[in-house]
Structure formats: structure tokens, C-alpha cells
Scaffold this motif. Structure first.
Motif, PDB file in Angstrom:
ATOM      1  N   LEU A   1       0.827  -1.220   0.000  1.00  0.00           N
ATOM      2  CA  LEU A   1       0.000   0.000   0.000  1.00  0.00           C
ATOM      3  C   LEU A   1       0.855   1.261   0.000  1.00  0.00           C
ATOM      4  O   LEU A   1       0.529   2.240  -0.677  1.00  0.00           O
TER       5      LEU A   1
ATOM      6  N   SER B   1      -2.426  10.483   0.387  1.00  0.00           N
ATOM      7  CA  SER B   1      -0.961  10.595   0.275  1.00  0.00           C
ATOM      8  C   SER B   1      -0.365  11.319   1.446  1.00  0.00           C
ATOM      9  O   SER B   1      -0.976  11.671   2.383  1.00  0.00           O
TER      10      SER B   1
ATOM     11  N   GLN C   1      -6.485  -6.074  -7.322  1.00  0.00           N
ATOM     12  CA  GLN C   1      -5.698  -4.861  -7.554  1.00  0.00           C
ATOM     13  C   GLN C   1      -6.579  -3.621  -7.452  1.00  0.00           C
ATOM     14  O   GLN C   1      -6.187  -2.619  -6.849  1.00  0.00           O
ATOM     15  N   SER C   2      -7.782  -3.701  -7.984  1.00  0.00           N
ATOM     16  CA  SER C   2      -8.720  -2.584  -7.894  1.00  0.00           C
ATOM     17  C   SER C   2      -9.085  -2.293  -6.438  1.00  0.00           C
ATOM     18  O   SER C   2      -9.166  -1.129  -6.024  1.00  0.00           O
TER      19      SER C   2
ATOM     20  N   ARG D   1      -5.795   2.400  -1.213  1.00  0.00           N
ATOM     21  CA  ARG D   1      -4.743   3.406  -1.333  1.00  0.00           C
ATOM     22  C   ARG D   1      -5.359   4.813  -1.409  1.00  0.00           C
ATOM     23  O   ARG D   1      -4.833   5.757  -0.813  1.00  0.00           O
ATOM     24  N   LYS D   2      -6.458   4.961  -2.118  1.00  0.00           N
ATOM     25  CA  LYS D   2      -7.139   6.264  -2.204  1.00  0.00           C
ATOM     26  C   LYS D   2      -7.696   6.653  -0.836  1.00  0.00           C
ATOM     27  O   LYS D   2      -7.646   7.830  -0.468  1.00  0.00           O
TER      28      LYS D   2
ATOM     29  N   GLU E   1       4.414  -7.502  -5.750  1.00  0.00           N
ATOM     30  CA  GLU E   1       3.010  -7.142  -5.956  1.00  0.00           C
ATOM     31  C   GLU E   1       2.185  -8.409  -6.197  1.00  0.00           C
ATOM     32  O   GLU E   1       1.123  -8.582  -5.608  1.00  0.00           O
TER      33      GLU E   1
ATOM     34  N   THR F   1      -7.323  -8.628 -11.296  1.00  0.00           N
ATOM     35  CA  THR F   1      -7.829  -7.279 -11.549  1.00  0.00           C
ATOM     36  C   THR F   1      -8.727  -6.770 -10.420  1.00  0.00           C
ATOM     37  O   THR F   1      -8.637  -5.598 -10.049  1.00  0.00           O
TER      38      THR F   1
ATOM     39  N   ASP G   1      -6.254  -0.502  -4.888  1.00  0.00           N
ATOM     40  CA  ASP G   1      -6.226   0.883  -5.382  1.00  0.00           C
ATOM     41  C   ASP G   1      -7.221   1.756  -4.613  1.00  0.00           C
ATOM     42  O   ASP G   1      -6.912   2.893  -4.271  1.00  0.00           O
ATOM     43  N   THR G   2      -8.383   1.199  -4.331  1.00  0.00           N
ATOM     44  CA  THR G   2      -9.395   1.916  -3.552  1.00  0.00           C
ATOM     45  C   THR G   2      -8.909   2.164  -2.127  1.00  0.00           C
ATOM     46  O   THR G   2      -9.103   3.247  -1.570  1.00  0.00           O
TER      47      THR G   2
END
Length: 112
Positions: A57, A112, A100-101, A107-108, A71, A97, A104-105
Motif C-alpha cells: 500500500l 498521500s 488490484q482494484s 490506497r485512495k 506485488e 484485476t 487501489d481503492t
């Protein structure tokens, strides 16, 4: 041939949205703790899988390498955690997929 009965492990458990939300919240909290405190207080307390997921992450390639993870290994491990045995297998066959999606969510959500 043996007279032993065949073992039935029962129906495989399929994680719910609530399970995935709880996992997301746990990983986000762990990632924020690493950002605040560094790795030292946490890496020996958490499992190798948790450390690897948090390192993934955070984009921490050094920690991933230290745990001999990539990964692909992190995503493969978490596919079944997120979607159950059968769903995880399908996602692995599809190239991870959905897993990974999901990351990604997360991580959002972490920001940051």
C-alpha cells in the motif's frame, strides 16, 4: 480401499462487504501507524502478510524485498481473503484485476 469416510470441509466461506470494509480499515490504520511511527514498532508485532500488504500500500519496495514479496504475491494472497476461495481463484485466473482494484481503492482511502 479404506472404509474411512471422506472428509467434508463444509461450504467455503465467502467474505462479505463488511469483511472487506473491516480489512480495509485495518490496513489503513496500520499504514497510517507506519507513516507516523516508522516500521520498527510494528514489523515484529504484525504477521508477515500484514507487513507485506502495508508495504505494498505504501509502495515500500525495500520492505517487500526484505520479506521476499512482490506485488503478485501480495495480491495472490489477498485474493482469497477478499473474495473467498473460489472467487479468489477466479480473480487469479483473470489476472488479479479485482484484487488490484480493491487495493487501489484502499490506497485512495489512505491518501498521500
Amino acid at each position: 480401499m479404506s472404509d474411512a469416510k471422506r472428509i467434508s470441509w463444509g461450504k467455503p466461506r465467502k467474505p462479505t462487504d463488511a469483511d472487506r470494509d473491516a480489512l480495509r480499515d485495518d490496513l489503513v490504520a496500520k499504514a497510517r501507524a507506519v507513516r507516523a511511527d516508522g516500521w520498527s514498532p510494528h514489523r515484529t508485532v504484525w504477521t508477515a502478510g500484514q507487513v507485506s500488504a502495508v508495504a505494498y500500500l505504501l509502495g515500500d519496495a525495500d520492505v517487500l524485498a526484505e520479506f521476499e514479496e512482490s506485488e503478485g504475491t501480495v495480491l495472490s494472497r489477498y485474493a482469497a481473503e477478499l473474495f473467498g476461495f473460489h472467487g479468489g481463484r477466479k480473480d487469479i485466473e483473470a489476472g488479479l484485476t479485482a484484487t488490484q482494484s480493491w487495493f487501489d481503492t484502499v490506497r485512495k482511502t489512505l491518501g498521500s
